[in-house]
Write a protein that holds these residues in place. Sequence first.
Motif: not given
Length: 330
Positions: A53-56, A104-108, A113-114
């Motif tokens: 998955r793209p990190e963004g 922050s890795v969770v929310t790119a 945040v979702g």
Amino acid sequence: MILETCLTRDVHEAAGFIRAGELVAFPTETVYGLGADATDAAAVHKIFKAKGRPEGNPLIVHLGSSEDVEKVAINLSPSAKLLLKSFFPGPLTIILEKHPSIPSVVTAGLSTVGVRMPDNGAALELINLSRRLIAAPSANISGSPSPTTWQAVAEDLDGRIACILQGAMASLGLESTVVDCTGSTPQILRPGFISLAELQRVVPGSVLSPTLTQIQTVRHHESGRKPSGPKSPGTAFRHYTPRAAVFVVDNPLSIQPEMNIAYIGLEKPEDDLTLKLTHVAPDKEDYARMLFDFFRSCDSEGVRSIYCQSVSEQGVGLAIMDRIRRASSR
Ligand code: TXA
Ligand code: MG
């Protein structure tokens, strides 16, 4: 690195993997998710690696109870609270201001945040037994159709993740509606089972994102105008694409005979059209539930072209059209 993927129906066993910082694919009512402890940055990194998955592209945090929203997000607006009260648990993801404890890795890297609470017994049990918040995207290799069965998850991720929690086929079959609640009015970024009309019954000012509105306008006026950049990062990436070419048709009677073709839609095609696979859905809900499964069956049968009948964009129709349009553009 190749992992031995544990296939299990035992939620306690699956919860043990989450607590150990490993990845677990699990059923939800929309599609299967690929979960990790949302507060463990190293575990969340594994999700991006396993899916390619793209990190963004940010992830959704899944809750086992709606009160836990306080652990994930801050400063909820009154409309966010109303939507949460009406639609959790259910196929709705709400975008909120992120709580500092979510890495922050969770929310790119986004400040939002979702958040979603799935309406599925096994998913809720997994979250509650692991005593964690679970960050999870759909459990497919990035770009391929989202998995609606555990077998589809295994097809993409066997050997790449620690565990698959085996459950039933997803009852809805399309990913959740994503609604941004960080602005003055809720805005749908990704259409899903919960329609704009349903949101408006709770928060009358809710709207579609300009990108979605423009896509509809382009379709209706057949203008060549391109919609501007989306606000939900994920909608910018290639999505839902089977290996077969996908075509959207208004009428199945317009399909020309060819070798290795397949059809899914609401109306029956001509009897003498030879199709490798056909699914005539009795209603839009069935169309939505079967779409990604149909794409995967077509790939395993070596279908070259898939014809998908267009539907009116009312209710779940907008989500169906969103997914088939994305699958058909490459
Ligand atoms: O039904 C679902 O939503 C499934 C199940 C597993 O819950 N999950 C899912 O996740 O479809 P994923 O990662 O495949 O799609 C999440 C979408 C992406 O388009 C992503 O960009 C968007 O939600 N998203 C996540 N966090 C966001 C944020 N903070 N702001 C805007 N969009 C966000
Ligand atoms: Mg996905």
